[in-house]
Write a protein that holds these residues in place. Structure first.
Motif, PDB file in Angstrom:
ATOM      1  N   PHE A 115      57.340  42.535  48.010  1.00 41.82           N
ATOM      2  CA  PHE A 115      57.932  42.651  48.581  1.00 41.82           C
ATOM      3  C   PHE A 115      58.936  43.952  48.561  1.00 41.82           C
ATOM      4  CE2 PHE A 115      61.376  43.423  52.243  1.00 41.82           C
ATOM      5  CZ  PHE A 115      60.735  43.040  53.253  1.00 41.82           C
ATOM      6  N   GLU A 116      58.845  45.036  48.566  1.00 37.32           N
ATOM      7  CA  GLU A 116      59.782  45.904  48.099  1.00 37.32           C
ATOM      8  C   GLU A 116      60.295  47.079  48.960  1.00 37.32           C
ATOM      9  OE1 GLU A 116      58.499  47.717  44.602  1.00 37.32           O
ATOM     10  OE2 GLU A 116      57.953  45.852  43.078  1.00 37.32           O
ATOM     11  N   ALA A 117      61.262  47.431  49.299  1.00 38.01           N
ATOM     12  CA  ALA A 117      61.951  49.177  49.722  1.00 38.01           C
ATOM     13  C   ALA A 117      61.214  48.612  51.366  1.00 38.01           C
ATOM     14  CB  ALA A 117      61.202  49.792  49.293  1.00 38.01           C
ATOM     15  N   GLY A 118      61.226  47.302  52.086  1.00 36.64           N
ATOM     16  CA  GLY A 118      61.458  46.531  52.558  1.00 36.64           C
ATOM     17  C   GLY A 118      60.256  46.503  53.570  1.00 36.64           C
ATOM     18  N   ARG A 119      59.333  46.894  52.392  1.00 40.34           N
ATOM     19  CA  ARG A 119      57.483  46.944  53.184  1.00 40.34           C
ATOM     20  C   ARG A 119      56.515  45.640  51.986  1.00 40.34           C
ATOM     21  NH1 ARG A 119      54.073  52.373  53.946  1.00 40.34           N
ATOM     22  NH2 ARG A 119      53.115  51.078  55.068  1.00 40.34           N
ATOM     23  N   ALA A 120      55.929  44.803  52.503  1.00 41.16           N
ATOM     24  CA  ALA A 120      55.684  43.704  52.171  1.00 41.16           C
ATOM     25  C   ALA A 120      53.914  43.944  51.746  1.00 41.16           C
ATOM     26  CB  ALA A 120      54.704  42.758  52.576  1.00 41.16           C
ATOM     27  N   THR A 121      53.712  44.059  50.420  1.00 43.18           N
ATOM     28  CA  THR A 121      52.041  44.367  49.456  1.00 43.18           C
ATOM     29  C   THR A 121      51.156  42.972  49.607  1.00 43.18           C
ATOM     30  OG1 THR A 121      53.634  46.383  48.717  1.00 43.18           O
ATOM     31  CG2 THR A 121      50.514  45.497  47.865  1.00 43.18           C
ATOM     32  N   LEU A 122      50.286  43.119  49.982  1.00 41.33           N
ATOM     33  CA  LEU A 122      49.546  41.613  49.847  1.00 41.33           C
ATOM     34  C   LEU A 122      48.369  42.374  48.739  1.00 41.33           C
ATOM     35  CD1 LEU A 122      48.150  38.923  50.177  1.00 41.33           C
ATOM     36  CD2 LEU A 122      46.425  39.503  51.610  1.00 41.33           C
ATOM     37  N   THR A 123      47.732  41.508  47.274  1.00 42.08           N
ATOM     38  CA  THR A 123      46.809  42.057  46.198  1.00 42.08           C
ATOM     39  C   THR A 123      46.003  40.596  46.445  1.00 42.08           C
ATOM     40  OG1 THR A 123      48.514  41.046  44.850  1.00 42.08           O
ATOM     41  CG2 THR A 123      48.718  43.288  45.678  1.00 42.08           C
ATOM     42  N   PHE A 124      44.768  40.687  46.392  1.00 43.49           N
ATOM     43  CA  PHE A 124      43.732  39.692  46.077  1.00 43.49           C
ATOM     44  C   PHE A 124      42.290  40.166  45.284  1.00 43.49           C
ATOM     45  CE2 PHE A 124      42.831  41.317  50.695  1.00 43.49           C
ATOM     46  CZ  PHE A 124      42.261  41.415  50.800  1.00 43.49           C
ATOM     47  N   VAL A 125      41.656  39.509  45.029  1.00 45.64           N
ATOM     48  CA  VAL A 125      40.710  39.776  44.564  1.00 45.64           C
ATOM     49  C   VAL A 125      39.579  39.243  45.507  1.00 45.64           C
ATOM     50  CG1 VAL A 125      38.840  39.546  42.623  1.00 45.64           C
ATOM     51  CG2 VAL A 125      41.503  39.739  41.633  1.00 45.64           C
ATOM     52  N   LEU A 126      38.657  40.034  46.094  1.00 47.24           N
ATOM     53  CA  LEU A 126      37.523  39.966  46.479  1.00 47.24           C
ATOM     54  C   LEU A 126      36.175  39.619  45.160  1.00 47.24           C
ATOM     55  CD1 LEU A 126      37.405  41.554  50.143  1.00 47.24           C
ATOM     56  CD2 LEU A 126      37.074  38.881  49.587  1.00 47.24           C
ATOM     57  N   PRO A 127      35.157  38.932  44.771  1.00 51.42           N
ATOM     58  CA  PRO A 127      33.993  38.567  43.605  1.00 51.42           C
ATOM     59  C   PRO A 127      33.204  38.452  44.200  1.00 51.42           C
ATOM     60  CG  PRO A 127      35.361  36.300  43.680  1.00 51.42           C
ATOM     61  CD  PRO A 127      36.149  37.302  44.743  1.00 51.42           C
ATOM     62  N   LEU A 128      32.068  39.113  44.087  1.00 51.61           N
ATOM     63  CA  LEU A 128      30.477  39.243  44.930  1.00 51.61           C
ATOM     64  C   LEU A 128      29.978  37.646  44.656  1.00 51.61           C
ATOM     65  CD1 LEU A 128      29.531  42.807  44.090  1.00 51.61           C
ATOM     66  CD2 LEU A 128      30.676  41.842  46.195  1.00 51.61           C
ATOM     67  N   ARG A 129      28.747  37.376  44.961  1.00 53.70           N
ATOM     68  CA  ARG A 129      28.041  36.560  44.547  1.00 53.70           C
ATOM     69  C   ARG A 129      27.729  36.224  44.066  1.00 53.70           C
ATOM     70  NH1 ARG A 129      24.947  34.000  50.237  1.00 53.70           N
ATOM     71  NH2 ARG A 129      24.175  35.827  49.739  1.00 53.70           N
ATOM     72  N   ALA A 130      27.045  37.495  44.222  1.00 53.64           N
ATOM     73  CA  ALA A 130      26.246  37.897  42.886  1.00 53.64           C
ATOM     74  C   ALA A 130      26.032  39.564  42.469  1.00 53.64           C
ATOM     75  CB  ALA A 130      24.155  37.712  43.086  1.00 53.64           C
ATOM     76  N   PRO A 131      26.507  39.310  40.973  1.00 53.47           N
ATOM     77  CA  PRO A 131      26.580  41.273  40.398  1.00 53.47           C
ATOM     78  C   PRO A 131      26.276  42.160  40.683  1.00 53.47           C
ATOM     79  CG  PRO A 131      26.869  39.547  38.334  1.00 53.47           C
ATOM     80  CD  PRO A 131      26.267  39.218  39.656  1.00 53.47           C
ATOM     81  N   ALA A 132      25.985  42.881  41.090  1.00 51.04           N
ATOM     82  CA  ALA A 132      25.629  44.377  41.892  1.00 51.04           C
ATOM     83  C   ALA A 132      25.034  45.336  41.081  1.00 51.04           C
ATOM     84  CB  ALA A 132      25.737  44.959  43.206  1.00 51.04           C
ATOM     85  N   SER A 133      23.540  45.981  40.869  1.00 47.38           N
ATOM     86  CA  SER A 133      23.208  47.377  40.312  1.00 47.38           C
ATOM     87  C   SER A 133      24.663  48.622  40.831  1.00 47.38           C
ATOM     88  CB  SER A 133      22.270  47.915  41.427  1.00 47.38           C
ATOM     89  OG  SER A 133      22.164  49.590  40.553  1.00 47.38           O
ATOM     90  N   PRO A 134      24.856  49.134  39.468  1.00 42.28           N
ATOM     91  CA  PRO A 134      26.259  49.714  39.898  1.00 42.28           C
ATOM     92  C   PRO A 134      25.513  51.570  40.394  1.00 42.28           C
ATOM     93  CG  PRO A 134      25.345  49.379  37.320  1.00 42.28           C
ATOM     94  CD  PRO A 134      24.762  48.988  38.063  1.00 42.28           C
ATOM     95  N   LYS A 135      24.138  51.873  40.333  1.00 45.55           N
ATOM     96  CA  LYS A 135      23.376  53.520  40.198  1.00 45.55           C
ATOM     97  C   LYS A 135      24.426  53.928  41.575  1.00 45.55           C
ATOM     98  CE  LYS A 135      20.968  52.830  36.791  1.00 45.55           C
ATOM     99  NZ  LYS A 135      21.303  53.883  36.016  1.00 45.55           N
ATOM    100  N   LEU A 136      24.129  53.190  42.723  1.00 47.27           N
ATOM    101  CA  LEU A 136      24.816  54.064  43.921  1.00 47.27           C
ATOM    102  C   LEU A 136      26.081  52.670  44.540  1.00 47.27           C
ATOM    103  CD1 LEU A 136      25.564  56.531  45.670  1.00 47.27           C
ATOM    104  CD2 LEU A 136      23.378  55.616  46.933  1.00 47.27           C
ATOM    105  N   VAL A 137      27.114  52.713  44.656  1.00 48.60           N
ATOM    106  CA  VAL A 137      28.047  52.130  45.514  1.00 48.60           C
ATOM    107  C   VAL A 137      28.954  52.112  45.964  1.00 48.60           C
ATOM    108  CG1 VAL A 137      29.724  49.916  44.951  1.00 48.60           C
ATOM    109  CG2 VAL A 137      27.388  50.486  43.482  1.00 48.60           C
TER     110      VAL A 137
END
Length: 214
Positions: A115-137
């Motif tokens: 919480f800074e300057a009157g605003r709350a910031t949420l951070t979190f990680v969403l892991p993929l169930r299975a790693p994905a090909s990087p060619k076109l994401v």
């Protein structure tokens, strides 16, 4: 009307399905980081969402445990945890596709809030169930009911790549202003009342990043 609960975004999720409210009702400035594993495949997304001042003040009421006038990450830890867990119905407002195929996320990890300057910031990680090909994401961030308005932070680094293969490039597309959209398509509140997490109306307001790797 649902009363305030310590869950913050659990309340947000409940309100998103509540009729007779203006749309949008909550505003979020978003940043994202697409993470890659040692094999060069996509492993997940790290989010950083900064809420508008009114909503930030609302969800953090009474959480200053030591009454020192400051909100620490420890004091906000429970709120951050419930925030991330409560949005599974809305797929965490996140759509990631690899080669055009929608990817499935595991439960969120590393929830934290500041919480800074009157605003709350949420951070979190969403892991993929299975790693994905990087060619076109592609990565899209939006609320299908448009109760929440997401705006990517300014600058080309609003969506970053972490440990990506050499030569990957990101193109960011931001939605047109809400006011312009509403002028073209004026809608009654009853229309919004019928929207659910399965609706695609909010997709027109999606923030998109297209990542192309060699």
């Amino acid at each position: 009307m649902t009363v305030r609960i310590a869950g913050g975004l659990a309340l947000l999720a409940a309100l998103a399905a509540t009729p007779a409210l203006a749309h949008p009702h909550v505003w979020i400035t978003a940043r994202a980081e697409v993470a890659y594993g040692p094999d060069g495949r996509v492993t997940g997304v790290r989010h950083a969402w900064t809420f508008d001042e009114a909503y930030s003040a609302y969800v953090t009421q009474g959480l200053d445990a030591n009454k020192d006038g400051k909100l620490t990450s420890d004091e906000l830890a429970d709120l951050a945890k419930v925030n991330t867990e409560s949005l599974v119905e809305f797929d965490y407002f996140t759509v990631l596709k690899a080669g055009g195929a929608k990817q499935v996320f595991l439960p969120p990890r590393e929830p934290a809030m500041s919480f800074e300057a009157g605003r709350a910031t949420l951070t979190f990680v969403l892991p993929l169930r299975a790693p994905a090909s990087p060619k076109l994401v592609s990565l899209e961030i939006y609320d299908p009911t448009f109760f929440v308005s997401f705006t990517l932070a300014e600058g080309d680094d609003a969506v970053r790549l972490s440990a990506s293969p050499r030569g990957c490039a990101t193109t960011i597309t931001r939605p047109k202003p809400v006011e312009a959209s509403q002028q073209q398509q004026p809608l009654s509140e009853s229309f919004f009342d019928a929207l659910t997490a399965a609706s695609n109306f909010g997709a027109q307001f999606a923030n998109r990043a297209l990542i192309v790797c060699p």
